[in-house]
Design a protein around this motif. Structure first.
Motif, mmCIF file in Angstrom:
data_model
loop_
_atom_site.group_PDB
_atom_site.id
_atom_site.type_symbol
_atom_site.label_atom_id
_atom_site.label_comp_id
_atom_site.label_asym_id
_atom_site.label_seq_id
_atom_site.Cartn_x
_atom_site.Cartn_y
_atom_site.Cartn_z
ATOM 1 N N GLU A 357 -0.741 -18.032 -22.239
ATOM 2 C CA GLU A 357 0.586 -18.601 -22.432
ATOM 3 C C GLU A 357 0.813 -19.779 -21.508
ATOM 4 O O GLU A 357 1.483 -20.761 -21.874
ATOM 5 N N ALA A 358 0.245 -19.728 -20.288
ATOM 6 C CA ALA A 358 0.415 -20.835 -19.353
ATOM 7 C C ALA A 358 -0.240 -22.107 -19.880
ATOM 8 O O ALA A 358 0.271 -23.222 -19.670
ATOM 9 N N TYR A 359 -1.363 -21.981 -20.594
ATOM 10 C CA TYR A 359 -2.032 -23.146 -21.185
ATOM 11 C C TYR A 359 -1.155 -23.785 -22.256
ATOM 12 O O TYR A 359 -1.033 -25.018 -22.333
ATOM 13 N N ARG A 360 -0.553 -22.955 -23.110
ATOM 14 C CA ARG A 360 0.297 -23.501 -24.165
ATOM 15 C C ARG A 360 1.514 -24.219 -23.573
ATOM 16 O O ARG A 360 1.892 -25.301 -24.019
ATOM 17 N N LYS A 361 2.124 -23.605 -22.539
ATOM 18 C CA LYS A 361 3.297 -24.229 -21.936
ATOM 19 C C LYS A 361 2.926 -25.505 -21.185
ATOM 20 O O LYS A 361 3.705 -26.452 -21.138
ATOM 21 N N LEU A 362 1.745 -25.521 -20.570
ATOM 22 C CA LEU A 362 1.327 -26.701 -19.813
ATOM 23 C C LEU A 362 1.246 -27.927 -20.723
ATOM 24 O O LEU A 362 1.761 -29.003 -20.397
ATOM 25 N N TRP A 363 0.588 -27.749 -21.889
ATOM 26 C CA TRP A 363 0.363 -28.906 -22.764
ATOM 27 C C TRP A 363 1.391 -28.997 -23.894
ATOM 28 O O TRP A 363 1.371 -29.967 -24.656
ATOM 29 N N GLN A 364 2.276 -27.974 -24.008
ATOM 30 C CA GLN A 364 3.343 -27.990 -25.010
ATOM 31 C C GLN A 364 2.772 -28.216 -26.420
ATOM 32 O O GLN A 364 3.216 -29.071 -27.185
ATOM 33 N N LEU A 365 1.758 -27.412 -26.743
ATOM 34 C CA LEU A 365 1.115 -27.499 -28.048
ATOM 35 C C LEU A 365 1.567 -26.339 -28.928
ATOM 36 O O LEU A 365 1.966 -25.278 -28.425
ATOM 37 N N ASP A 366 1.459 -26.528 -30.239
ATOM 38 C CA ASP A 366 1.865 -25.508 -31.186
ATOM 39 C C ASP A 366 0.903 -24.324 -31.110
ATOM 40 O O ASP A 366 -0.323 -24.491 -31.149
ATOM 41 N N GLU A 367 1.473 -23.138 -30.999
ATOM 42 C CA GLU A 367 0.651 -21.946 -30.816
ATOM 43 C C GLU A 367 -0.214 -21.680 -32.044
ATOM 44 O O GLU A 367 -1.386 -21.298 -31.917
ATOM 45 N N GLY A 387 0.645 -38.465 -25.120
ATOM 46 C CA GLY A 387 0.782 -39.112 -23.821
ATOM 47 C C GLY A 387 0.791 -38.141 -22.651
ATOM 48 O O GLY A 387 1.510 -38.351 -21.671
ATOM 49 N N ARG A 388 -0.025 -37.124 -22.748
ATOM 50 C CA ARG A 388 -0.036 -36.107 -21.692
ATOM 51 C C ARG A 388 -1.334 -36.084 -20.894
ATOM 52 O O ARG A 388 -1.484 -35.270 -19.992
ATOM 53 N N LEU A 389 -2.261 -36.966 -21.211
ATOM 54 C CA LEU A 389 -3.514 -37.027 -20.469
ATOM 55 C C LEU A 389 -3.441 -38.113 -19.402
ATOM 56 O O LEU A 389 -2.613 -39.022 -19.471
ATOM 57 N N PRO A 390 -4.334 -38.074 -18.402
ATOM 58 C CA PRO A 390 -4.347 -39.116 -17.374
ATOM 59 C C PRO A 390 -4.650 -40.482 -18.003
ATOM 60 O O PRO A 390 -5.351 -40.589 -19.024
#
Length: 843
Positions: A357-367, A387-390
């Motif tokens: 769940e922490a991975y999904r929340k980190l990147w805000q991707l559709d489950e 626009g979420r990558l370095p």
């Protein structure tokens, strides 16, 4: 007898025949010899040769026959003796065989070069014992392995060196047999017999002992194989056994070292907590932090008491073990969903097979999209779209580098600075199936905390450097981790050398140049480095050869480190010495003052006594009549002298109490009589002021144990104050009542009263205020009252209100209390005007 006679007759005839044969042979030989020598004239051998030959042969035959006859006789005699001996041996053998077969046993006989033979086999009815000698000789097939292993070397030693033995062996079926081996004349005998009576009980005990020893060895082998520390402790608290995991946990070389040095895994405070539970007969279970292998980890510690010992084990709750048969990730999916670290697992085909769940929340991707098992490249592309990558110069090259970790590539950790300002630490780990596991740790807060921590450390260091006390913190490895500049100054050490984190031993070697006390430094060094040292705070003081004084404190820290502080108290010590010297001087001055007052008071009493005596004598009408003026002057002289004498008596009383030499002469006294005696002393003054005195004594307060003279002095001083501070025509009341185990005396007046701000000082010495009454004394009356009351074990209190009067209450124990005046505990204090104030009263 007849056989013996026949033997003797045969022997006689045989001897005669032998003699005859020998004589004939001798004659023939002599004749032949004479003829041959020519000794017999006219005798020729020619005609006698046949005759001589025949005679010789006959004599020889006779001699041979005699010899044969003698040989035959002797042979028959030997045969007869052999037959007799054989019969005896047969009888003995039959008796020995009967004796051997009469006892249930198995006898084995062995001699050099011969196989082992069974001499007797009469032992039966033992469980597991073979029924034939052939099977019996195969010991390994019917004996327990341990019994067979002990019997075989004993038999080998018997056969090779003749060493006897005695054993009790056990069959596979549980029967017991006593085995005994002995040697006799180069032969060996083995005997096996049934175990009965006490020997059977011994055999049973030995079997039980072997079984228990085997179980103990098996249990300890099992405990040694465990990865958790296990230990046994005797009733006296000493370690008696530890397993290999315990030895590794305390970083010892061997189990012997642990037992010799008594190296403890638990700290002193933790052991005390457990011991309190064990002392109540209860087991102890607790989760506590332990230092294992130099690392502090949380363990579940269990201790169970049994008989005179205690068994304990410590389980590392932080060590997770994956159960067999569970998927590498599936077992932990519920747990990983609860952690704050983002976790993603990609298989060898670069597909996303797990995420929390922490991975999904980190990147805000559709489950749902993540559950469709997208490839890592697709995930990176979508994150770049949002626009979420370095921000990187060449995204394609950066993406290829990340994806190259699959297959034969190498996974590398990286740090990503995201556009929203967060900092991620990306940890990549190759999987056994060729895939990758990613941990995305948000380091933003940690870095911020680290910056704050570094700032706080800087502030802390500045604060420590501003302290006058030297501060040193030694880690669990015994090396200096933190110090301030005062530490370097106190011990004259180089800050550069201290920054190199010297070991406590090196620190002590350099510090001993300024204070060389081996014992003290050894205790301090052990407090830092030893596991079995009592981790408790302690301290002391160094007196260095240069005359400086250093106070030190050693304090254990919760993380296993040790804090030391060193304070240079040389200046305060010198000030303390100066104060002690001044105090001693003041004590001496106080003693001199008391001695002077006592001496002067005694010296003043003599002339005052004369003045009072002559005044009384002059007032006597028998001496002469005085005119009015003379009588007035004489009255003033007498009154002033008595007042001065009372003051001197008060001073002497206080001096006696200050010296601690006053003793009470207690007895059962009559309370009304003492009150009347005290009132008698103030009656004249009360009459002049037109005061009325009211007395009330309760029925249960008529007697108590006290010093009558001192009680009368107490009441007299209180009544004198009441008379002196009462208005003309006023009233004074004195009451006595019982309150539990005390008698309560109360003296009350309706005089001018005492202001609130002065009530706290009325029992001090030389405290005297007129308060508009015209009465002024030396200020000792109430001070003496308080001292005498306390000497009786009682108490005194005052309640007053200006304009309404004063009430003084004295409480004394009914049964009295033998007492001696204590010496004054404190010196007089210097007042605001520089005068020595020792107390006072309003008397």
């Amino acid at each position: 007898m007849q056989a013996a006679a026949q033997r003797r007759l045969s022997q006689g005839k045989l001897r005669e025949l032998l003699a005859l044969g020998a004589a004939s042979l001798a004659c023939v030989l002599l004749l032949a010899a004479g003829v041959a020598a020519g000794g017999i004239p006219h005798f020729s051998l020619t005609g006698l040769e046949p005759l001589a030959i025949v005679g010789f042969i006959g004599a020889a035959v006779l001699l041979v026959g005699a010899l044969l006859t003698l040989t035959v006789v002797r042979a028959k005699r030997e045969e007869q003796r052999a037959i007799t001996e054989a019969d005896g041996l047969k009888r003995n053998l039959a008796a020995a065989d009967s004796i051997i077969r009469s006892e249930p046993q198995i006898l084995l006989f062995w001699e050099q070069g011969q196989p082992l033979r069974v001499a007797a086999f009469t032992l039966h009815d033992i469980p597991g014992l073979p029924d034939t000698p052939e099977k019996f000789l195969r010991f390994g097939q019917w004996l327990e392995p341990t019994s067979a292993a002990s019997l075989k070397p004993a038999i080998d030693a018997l056969f090779s060196t003749g060493q006897p033995f005695g054993l009790i062996v056990r069959t596979i079926a549980g029967g017991h047999v006593e085995a005994e081996g002995r040697t006799a004349g180069g032969k060996a005998i083995l005997r096996f017999r049934d175990v009965t009576g006490h020997r059977e009980e011994v055999a049973r005990i030995l079997a039980q002992h072997h079984r228990l020893a085997r179980e103990v060895r098996a249990s300890r082998s099992l405990l040694d194989a465990l990865a958790i520390p296990v230990w046994l402790r005797a009733k006296d608290g000493r370690l008696t056994w530890v397993n290999n995991a315990y030895v590794r946990a305390v970083e010892a070389r061997s189990r012997v070292e642990v037992q010799e040095r008594q190296i403890e895994l638990l700290e002193q405070r933790q052991r005390r907590t457990a011991e309190r539970a064990l002392a109540r007969g209860e087991g102890y279970r607790g989760r506590i932090p332990l230092i294992v292998g130099g690392e502090r980890r949380v363990h579940d510690v269990t201790m169970l008491p049994f008989e005179d010992a205690t068994a304990a084990a410590a389980i590392d709750v932080m060590a997770l073990e994956k159960p067999a048969g569970e998927p590498a990730v599936g077992y932990y999916d519920r747990s990983l969903d609860r952690v704050a670290t983002a976790v993603a697992v990609f298989n060898a085909q670069q597909q996303l097979v797990f995420f929390n769940e922490a991975y999904r929340k980190l990147w805000q991707l559709d489950e749902e999209w993540l559950k469709s098992r997208p490839t890592e490249g697709a995930v990176l592309d979508r994150l770049r779209e949002h626009g979420r990558l370095p921000q990187v110069v060449n995204y394609a090259e950066w993406r290829s580098k990340i994806l190259s970790a699959y297959g034969e590539g190498t996974a590398e950790d990286d740090t990503w600075l995201l556009p929203d300002g967060r900092t991620l630490q990306v940890l990549a780990e190759k999987r056994s199936d060729g895939g990758l596991t990613y941990l995305f740790v948000d380091e933003t807060e940690r870095l911020a905390l680290e910056r704050d921590y570094n700032a706080l450390i800087g502030v802390q260091r500045e604060t420590l450097d501003s302290l006058k006390e030297g501060v040193a913190v030694f880690g669990t490895d015994g090396r200096l981790k933190l110090f301030n500049s005062s530490l370097a100054e106190i011990w004259q050490m180089s800050p550069r050398a201290l920054k190199e984190e010297p070991h406590i031993d090196a620190f002590i070697r350099q510090a001993r140049e300024y204070f060389d006390d081996v014992t003290t430094w050894t205790v301090i060094g052990r407090a830092v480095t030893s596991f079995n040292e009592q981790r408790e705070e302690f301290g002391g003081q160094f007196v260095r050869p240069d005359g400086s004084f250093i106070d030190y404190v050693v304090m254990p820290l919760p993380d296993g480190a040790t804090l030391m502080t060193f304070a240079d108290v040389t200046d305060s010590k010198r000030a303390q010495r100066a104060l002690e010297e001044r105090n001693e001087a003041l004590i001496a001055a106080d003693r001199m003052k008391n001695a002077f007052i006592s001496h002067v008071s005694y010296e003043l009493r003599t002339p005052l006594t004369n003045i009072i005596g002559f005044s009384d004598l002059l007032s006597n009408p028998h001496i002469g009549v005085l005119n009015e003026k003379q009588a007035e002057y004489l009255g003033d002289i007498s009154a002033s002298s008595k007042t001065l004498l009372a003051i001197i008596d008060d001073i002497l009383t206080l001096a006696t109490m200050d010296a601690g030499t006053m003793e009470l002469k207690q007895s059962v006294i009559d309370v009304p009589a003492v009150i009347d005696a005290a009132i008698l002393g103030v009656r004249e003054a009360a009459q002049r002021a037109r005061l009325s005195v009211h007395i009330a004594v309760a029925d249960d307060a008529t007697h108590l144990v006290a010093d009558e003279a001192r009680l009368r002095q107490i009441l007299y001083n209180l009544l004198s104050n009441a008379v002196g501070f009462s208005k003309p025509g006023g009233k004074i009341g004195i009451t006595a009542r019982r309150d539990g185990g005390t008698i309560e005396f109360a003296i009350a007046d309706n005089g001018i009263g005492i202001p609130k701000d002065e009530q706290a000082r009325v029992f001090d010495r030389f405290e005297s205020r007129t308060m508009g009454s015209g009465h002024r004394g030396a200020g000792l009356g109430l001070s003496i009252v308080k001292s005498l009351v306390e000497l009786h074990g009682g108490s005194v209190s005052l309640d007053s209100e200006p304009g309404r009067g004063t009430r003084v209450t004295v409480r004394l124990p009914v049964d009295g209390r033998p007492a001696k005046a204590p010496a004054r505990p404190a010196l007089p204090q210097e007042g605001p005007e520089g005068q020595i104030s020792a107390g006072g009263s309003r008397a």
